[in-house]
Design an enzyme around this catalytic site. Sequence first.
Site: not given
Length: 228
Positions: A13, A88, A127, A160, A171
């Site tokens: 995203k 969300r 990531r 992160r 998550r």
Amino acid sequence: MVLLLFGPPGSGKGTQARFITSWLTIPAISTGEMLRSEIAAQTKLGRLAEEVMAGGGLVSDELVNQMLVQRLAQPDCAGGFLLDGYPRTVSQAEFLDSLLARQGFPPAKVVHLAVQRDGLIARMSARRECPVCGQIYNLIHQPPKQKGLCDRDSTVLIRRKDDHASIIRQRLKAFDEITNPVVDYYRGPQLHEIDGNRSSPEIFEDIKELLQQALAMVRSRTKRSATP
Ligand code: ADP
């Protein structure tokens, strides 16, 4: 145009949000990024959000809604904006819809990046992001030119805090249980499903085509209503 970008954590995203905003010149608002800045600045909101985010859960609707209202009141949002990571929950979606209606915006366009779950955890563990310019890299698919450094400004890339396997699982669980119903809430002409299991430029081409059609429709409607 108001655009909502949906997809599970790791669906790309953030990368698409960057492509879209530089193409449409509308701001991209990521509630996750806003919350991370609040944490970095150790504001009251940041302190309240920190523990919840570290565990992979969702910050309360009330806090996130308040934060969003303040952001949308900024002048750069007047001509439209893109939301990444919001709404969300169904309650956030209801809140947003009434806010948009009150402010005279048309209903949002919803783009859902549908991705297969296999490989998502590995992809997210790889990531890295630049803490200065926000550029996102992936050590497997899209590594930086120089190991560990941002291509744009040579800053040391970071991982992160919540991009670790056990938190990623949490998550994904929050997404399936709480956010998937938001996709159902928007199901209908507003919702566009995009196959997110491809390279970022390929996905962007599809989104662009879809939005070009929507923009052409808006323009022809405006022209018709302007002709006497
Ligand atoms: P991702 O989509 O990859 O999980 P985000 O940056 O969008 O990453 O979100 C990171 C975290 O920030 C979430 O796990 C959640 O704790 C919090 N968060 C972000 N947006 C919201 C929201 N709209 N409502 C509640 N919590 C949120």
